[in-house]
Write a protein that holds these residues in place. Sequence first.
Motif, PDB file in Angstrom:
ATOM      1  N   ILE A 164       0.843  -1.192   0.000  1.00  0.00           N
ATOM      2  CA  ILE A 164       0.000   0.000   0.000  1.00  0.00           C
ATOM      3  C   ILE A 164       0.882   1.248   0.000  1.00  0.00           C
ATOM      4  O   ILE A 164       2.058   1.196   0.359  1.00  0.00           O
ATOM      5  CB  ILE A 164      -0.953   0.013   1.205  1.00  0.00           C
ATOM      6  N   SER A 165       0.287   2.351  -0.390  1.00  0.00           N
ATOM      7  CA  SER A 165       1.020   3.621  -0.444  1.00  0.00           C
ATOM      8  C   SER A 165       0.369   4.658   0.454  1.00  0.00           C
ATOM      9  O   SER A 165       0.554   5.859   0.243  1.00  0.00           O
ATOM     10  CB  SER A 165       1.064   4.140  -1.885  1.00  0.00           C
ATOM     11  N   ILE A 172      -7.516   2.444   2.088  1.00  0.00           N
ATOM     12  CA  ILE A 172      -6.098   2.295   1.755  1.00  0.00           C
ATOM     13  C   ILE A 172      -5.928   2.392   0.248  1.00  0.00           C
ATOM     14  O   ILE A 172      -6.845   2.093  -0.519  1.00  0.00           O
ATOM     15  CB  ILE A 172      -5.523   0.954   2.260  1.00  0.00           C
ATOM     16  N   ASP A 173      -4.744   2.821  -0.151  1.00  0.00           N
ATOM     17  CA  ASP A 173      -4.384   2.901  -1.569  1.00  0.00           C
ATOM     18  C   ASP A 173      -3.471   1.719  -1.884  1.00  0.00           C
ATOM     19  O   ASP A 173      -2.317   1.681  -1.457  1.00  0.00           O
ATOM     20  CB  ASP A 173      -3.681   4.224  -1.876  1.00  0.00           C
ATOM     21  N   VAL A 174      -4.007   0.743  -2.598  1.00  0.00           N
ATOM     22  CA  VAL A 174      -3.283  -0.492  -2.903  1.00  0.00           C
ATOM     23  C   VAL A 174      -2.546  -0.328  -4.219  1.00  0.00           C
ATOM     24  O   VAL A 174      -3.151   0.003  -5.245  1.00  0.00           O
ATOM     25  CB  VAL A 174      -4.252  -1.694  -2.975  1.00  0.00           C
ATOM     26  N   LEU A 175      -1.245  -0.562  -4.198  1.00  0.00           N
ATOM     27  CA  LEU A 175      -0.436  -0.446  -5.396  1.00  0.00           C
ATOM     28  C   LEU A 175      -0.720  -1.601  -6.344  1.00  0.00           C
ATOM     29  O   LEU A 175      -0.882  -2.753  -5.925  1.00  0.00           O
ATOM     30  CB  LEU A 175       1.057  -0.431  -5.036  1.00  0.00           C
ATOM     31  N   GLU A 176      -0.792  -1.281  -7.621  1.00  0.00           N
ATOM     32  CA  GLU A 176      -1.088  -2.289  -8.635  1.00  0.00           C
ATOM     33  C   GLU A 176       0.155  -3.111  -8.951  1.00  0.00           C
ATOM     34  O   GLU A 176       1.241  -2.565  -9.137  1.00  0.00           O
ATOM     35  CB  GLU A 176      -1.613  -1.606  -9.906  1.00  0.00           C
ATOM     36  N   THR A 213      -0.315   7.797  -7.157  1.00  0.00           N
ATOM     37  CA  THR A 213       0.419   8.162  -5.950  1.00  0.00           C
ATOM     38  C   THR A 213       1.324   9.357  -6.230  1.00  0.00           C
ATOM     39  O   THR A 213       1.387   9.864  -7.355  1.00  0.00           O
ATOM     40  CB  THR A 213       1.245   6.976  -5.453  1.00  0.00           C
ATOM     41  N   GLU A 214       2.039   9.803  -5.203  1.00  0.00           N
ATOM     42  CA  GLU A 214       2.900  10.974  -5.346  1.00  0.00           C
ATOM     43  C   GLU A 214       4.012  10.747  -6.361  1.00  0.00           C
ATOM     44  O   GLU A 214       4.426  11.685  -7.045  1.00  0.00           O
ATOM     45  CB  GLU A 214       3.500  11.338  -3.987  1.00  0.00           C
ATOM     46  N   ASP A 215       4.517   9.507  -6.464  1.00  0.00           N
ATOM     47  CA  ASP A 215       5.580   9.238  -7.430  1.00  0.00           C
ATOM     48  C   ASP A 215       5.050   8.786  -8.782  1.00  0.00           C
ATOM     49  O   ASP A 215       5.818   8.358  -9.642  1.00  0.00           O
ATOM     50  CB  ASP A 215       6.552   8.186  -6.883  1.00  0.00           C
ATOM     51  N   GLY A 216       3.727   8.864  -8.967  1.00  0.00           N
ATOM     52  CA  GLY A 216       3.138   8.520 -10.255  1.00  0.00           C
ATOM     53  C   GLY A 216       2.753   7.068 -10.414  1.00  0.00           C
ATOM     54  O   GLY A 216       2.313   6.671 -11.500  1.00  0.00           O
ATOM     55  N   SER A 217       2.868   6.251  -9.384  1.00  0.00           N
ATOM     56  CA  SER A 217       2.524   4.835  -9.488  1.00  0.00           C
ATOM     57  C   SER A 217       1.013   4.650  -9.493  1.00  0.00           C
ATOM     58  O   SER A 217       0.267   5.429  -8.888  1.00  0.00           O
ATOM     59  CB  SER A 217       3.137   4.047  -8.330  1.00  0.00           C
TER      60      SER A 217
END
Length: 303
Positions: A164-165, A172-176, A213-217
């Motif tokens: 997560i991010s 929650i923000d789950v990363l792909e 996300t903040e880094d573009g993910s």
Amino acid sequence: MTMMKSRLRRLLGGKSRFSKSAAALDDIPDAAEVSSASSGTVSHDEDYSIDYEDPYADVRDEMERLAEQDRARYATHQLPSEHSEITVPSFSAYTVYMGYAMMIFWGHIHDFFAFLFSKGRYVRQESGLPGDNQKYFAPLLKSWEHFYTRRLYTRVQDCFNRPISSNPGAHIDVLERVSDNGQKTLKLLGSLDSLDNDQQKQEYLQGEHYLKTEDGSVARHCLNLGSYNYLGFADDWMSTCGPEVKASLKDFGVSSASSRMEYGTTTKHRELEETVSRFLGKEDAVVLNMGFNTNATTIPALA
């Protein structure tokens, strides 16, 4: 004093818990001085002593009632259960068993041909490291455990250990993640530029829960049902307990996050236990950091 009387009126709400009625508060001169907040007395000719009641008495009574009801329903079986037994439809049960049977069957077929031709994604490759010598090092997995991990778990492992991010709050923000070797290994997708074509990008952009996300993910905004966030500290802990937590680090450091058996009981442990015991109206309390741990170790030891 006027402000104090208005506060008392709001607390009374028309139903007084005090020895004097709410209307009697108007008879108290503004010049009267309150001797202490704990005693609840005013220095006046007439004694306006306040008999404080337990503000949580009704909560405790309700908890005791529910506890007795559950005890009679589930422990002594004096009351019938309100919950009907959950039954799985036969079609769902048979299809699930059939799915597992097919994966197990084809998994053995794949293992047979991989062993026959010495080729496959799970065939052991010599690395030249000392760990290759199984005379001295035991395998981490063997037999059915190894088979289940290779042929069943890897097919659905994307459902577990999700990165997560965000903070583990209510959402929650789950990363792909993606895989190019049949779920054997997973890697983060990163930005949308990592996709193969514009159609895939549009599917993500038009998704209801898509976010960046903040880094573009690429990530998905999901409802969190898997964290121990009962008190909501993960959402706004800087507002609820942040200053106190940071201040406690000066006295106890970060090592107090270990178990009490290893690090020892601190004064904060005792303060928490005394607070819980006062709230429950008991002589003392024992606070443990995990419910499952309590049920599996502490309660059987006491029993």
